[in-house]
Design an enzyme around this catalytic site. Structure first.
Site, mmCIF file in Angstrom:
data_model
loop_
_atom_site.group_PDB
_atom_site.id
_atom_site.type_symbol
_atom_site.label_atom_id
_atom_site.label_comp_id
_atom_site.label_asym_id
_atom_site.label_seq_id
_atom_site.Cartn_x
_atom_site.Cartn_y
_atom_site.Cartn_z
ATOM 1 N N GLU A 92 42.360 37.512 26.272
ATOM 2 C CA GLU A 92 43.748 37.715 26.682
ATOM 3 C C GLU A 92 44.441 36.374 26.898
ATOM 4 O OE1 GLU A 92 43.965 41.881 29.120
ATOM 5 O OE2 GLU A 92 42.885 40.246 30.076
ATOM 6 N N ASP A 110 46.333 42.341 37.358
ATOM 7 C CA ASP A 110 45.761 42.953 38.557
ATOM 8 C C ASP A 110 46.539 42.548 39.805
ATOM 9 O OD1 ASP A 110 43.539 44.203 37.158
ATOM 10 O OD2 ASP A 110 42.765 42.177 36.899
ATOM 11 N N LYS A 163 43.999 38.305 36.416
ATOM 12 C CA LYS A 163 43.695 39.292 35.393
ATOM 13 C C LYS A 163 42.185 39.333 35.185
ATOM 14 C CE LYS A 163 45.922 39.289 31.602
ATOM 15 N NZ LYS A 163 45.892 40.774 31.655
ATOM 16 N N GLY A 164 41.736 40.346 34.477
ATOM 17 C CA GLY A 164 40.326 40.393 34.127
ATOM 18 C C GLY A 164 39.546 41.513 34.759
#
Length: 239
Positions: free
Chosen positions: A119, A99, A110-111
């Site tokens: 991940e 992201d 991330k996420g």
């Protein structure tokens, strides 16, 4: 007769073309007989599809380790044989999206899809962790525009919220569309998003994970290489 465009038709954007460009480049890095960690998200899905094409066209023997139910479905459709984490001794390469990517440190957030725990397990276990991003994901410092997701055990959500509030942050339980209530991860947990200043990614990553009830957070301090899609070419960033 011309086809009438429907309201829900997806129109490719410049970002989509850049994602496809890096996905194709990343698929070329995979070699025969490798075990590959398959990330989650729109860019990772494009990589999975491109890798599937190579497996079929070149008759490669490659196994994938999915990081979400979504990546499992995409990989199955693409014809990639799958194995679980406990079935493989090593993961040769993991390819995932992000992201946000800090240009100077290659640390990540991330996420956005709520898959960051699995991940991170797969990405950090791989010999080489490669991130795919378009140039719009590059930032000077993490956390200014994108919140950090925390996967939280439901039993502890209120205590985690209170702890985050005491840290002068503004946490929010992530809610989804298509159902009432909070987003539930593939592992049955909740997501709390929090904006937080990140000066040291590794320090922030460890600090958030030390909050009782937090299973994992979306700060990734470890990354070997980032493939960045630009209008002219794919740039490779390394530490």
């Amino acid at each position: 007769m011309a086809r009438t465009k429907k309201a829900n038709d997806e129109v490719p954007t410049n970002s989509d073309s850049l994602k496809l460009k890096v996905a194709k480049q990343a698929a070329k890095l995979v070699k025969d007989e490798m075990v590959v960690g398959l990330g989650s998200g729109s860019t990772a899905n494009l990589f999975i599809q491109e890798l599937g094409k190579r497996i079929v066209e070149e008759e490669l023997y490659i196994y994938g380790v999915p990081t979400s139910f979504d990546s499992r479905m995409v990989a199955s459709t693409a014809g990639i044989p799958l194995i679980s984490l406990d079935q493989c001794g090593e993961i040769d390469i993991a390819v995932d999206g992000a992201d946000e990517v800090c240009k100077s440190t290659l640390s990540l957030i991330k996420g956005g899809g709520g898959c960051h725990t699995m991940e991170k397990i797969v990405d950090y276990h791989a010999k080489e962790f490669i991130v795919l991003a378009d140039e719009g994901k590059l930032v000077d410092s993490l956390g200014d525009k994108t919140p950090v997701p925390l996967e939280v055990i439901p039993f502890a959500y209120s205590t985690v919220l209170n702890k985050l509030l005491k840290m002068n942050t503004a946490p929010a339980i992530r809610t989804g569309s298509g159902k009432m209530g909070p987003v539930i991860t593939d592992s049955g947990n909740m997501i709390i998003d929090v904006f937080i200043s990140i000066d040291d990614a590794e320090e922030t990553e460890n600090m958030l994970n030390n909050i009782p009830g937090v299973l994992e957070n979306g700060v990734f301090s470890k990354c070997d290489k980032v493939l960045v899609g630009t209008s002219k070419k794919v740039e490779i960033l390394k530490k």
